[in-house]
Design an enzyme around this catalytic site. Structure first.
Site, PDB file in Angstrom:
ATOM      1  N   TYR A 256       0.795  -1.384   0.062  1.00  0.00           N
ATOM      2  CA  TYR A 256      -0.021   0.147   0.038  1.00  0.00           C
ATOM      3  C   TYR A 256       0.868   1.067   0.095  1.00  0.00           C
ATOM      4  O   TYR A 256       0.477   2.166  -0.579  1.00  0.00           O
ATOM      5  CB  TYR A 256      -0.945   0.091   1.385  1.00  0.00           C
ATOM      6  CG  TYR A 256      -1.798  -1.265   1.159  1.00  0.00           C
ATOM      7  CD1 TYR A 256      -3.210  -1.273   0.352  1.00  0.00           C
ATOM      8  CD2 TYR A 256      -1.852  -2.311   1.888  1.00  0.00           C
ATOM      9  CE1 TYR A 256      -4.088  -2.205   0.361  1.00  0.00           C
ATOM     10  CE2 TYR A 256      -2.486  -3.199   2.071  1.00  0.00           C
ATOM     11  CZ  TYR A 256      -3.451  -3.455   1.135  1.00  0.00           C
ATOM     12  OH  TYR A 256      -4.452  -4.327   1.140  1.00  0.00           O
ATOM     13  N   CYS A 257       1.956   1.156   0.685  1.00  0.00           N
ATOM     14  CA  CYS A 257       2.836   2.077   0.733  1.00  0.00           C
ATOM     15  C   CYS A 257       3.495   2.533  -0.795  1.00  0.00           C
ATOM     16  O   CYS A 257       3.722   3.695  -1.180  1.00  0.00           O
ATOM     17  CB  CYS A 257       4.179   2.067   1.648  1.00  0.00           C
ATOM     18  SG  CYS A 257       3.708   1.885   3.395  1.00  0.00           S
ATOM     19  N   ASN A 258       3.901   1.311  -1.298  1.00  0.00           N
ATOM     20  CA  ASN A 258       4.402   1.734  -2.600  1.00  0.00           C
ATOM     21  C   ASN A 258       3.494   2.136  -3.696  1.00  0.00           C
ATOM     22  O   ASN A 258       3.776   2.905  -4.535  1.00  0.00           O
ATOM     23  CB  ASN A 258       4.860   0.307  -3.051  1.00  0.00           C
ATOM     24  CG  ASN A 258       6.189  -0.299  -2.395  1.00  0.00           C
ATOM     25  OD1 ASN A 258       6.853   0.487  -2.046  1.00  0.00           O
ATOM     26  ND2 ASN A 258       6.285  -1.692  -2.372  1.00  0.00           N
TER      27      ASN A 258
END
Length: 216
Positions: A85-87
């Site tokens: 999700y961060c990526n």
């Protein structure tokens, strides 16, 4: 390109299909965390943003105050490069970076990862924003977004994801930042924020850009 929220919603839906028991467990944890108002201590709009000095991937110390002298700063806390999700979020921000720069703003992304392990040199060369390392979660704590990760999620990361956070974060394996984004005005005051203990949900880049436009 689909909006970030559409991409994360699609990833959540895929997770519910492929691993329903785990995703139900995550939903339960997030619900309980919200019941206990996790994130309520995050710095508020109108408050002074704590200054900091953190290392970049080349281990050079970078100060917030240096960039505030040039204009507003967008600070986003993320869990690490291992987090899908961060990526998604970082790629979405990179895609909108020209718009952010046009508004004379600087984007700084902060995670607990060890400085020389958060991104490969090739990835760093493609990122046009600043990536910093907050290994002991000190800055995340100052901003009120440090979160002691529930054992359920820790076990998932250790067993299912084969992640060694103690190694990745150089000792810190229980504290991660709540995904949060703050816009700091050139006067050092928080002008806008997005804080959500549900790590699957992030601020939309277009919302950040709109908030930056409203500063002028």
């Amino acid at each position: 390109m689909n909006k970030l929220r559409e991409q994360t919603d699609a990833k959540i839906a895929k997770g519910r299909k492929n691993n329903p028991d785990f995703m139900k467990g995550v939903d339960d944890i997030i619900r309980k965390a919200k019941e206990f108002q996790q994130g309520k201590n995050a710095i508020k709009i109108g408050e002074k943003a704590p200054n900091f000095k953190l290392p970049n991937p080349q281990e050079k110390l970078i100060s917030l105050s240096t960039f505030l002298n040039e204009g507003p700063v967008v600070i986003t806390f993320y869990r690490g490069s291992w987090c899908p999700y961060c990526n998604l979020q970082l790629r979405a921000l990179q895609a909108k970076l020209n718009d952010i720069k046009t508004l004379v703003a600087t984007l700084i992304a902060i995670s607990p990862e060890h400085p020389d392990g958060s991104l490969t040199k090739d990835e760093i060369s493609k990122m046009d924003f600043i990536v910093l390392s907050d290994q002991d979660a000190k800055v995340a704590s100052q901003y009120g977004v440090a979160w002691e990760v529930p054992e359920f999620l820790m076990e998932h990361m250790r067993v299912d994801r084969n992640l060694d956070l103690k190694k990745i974060n150089n000792g810190n394996d229980t504290i991660l930042p709540i995904p949060a984004t703050f816009i700091i005005g050139s006067d050092g005051i928080v002008k806008w924020s997005y804080v959500n203990v549900d790590y699957r949900t992030r601020s939309e880049p277009d919302e950040i850009i709109e908030a930056l436009k409203n500063l002028s």
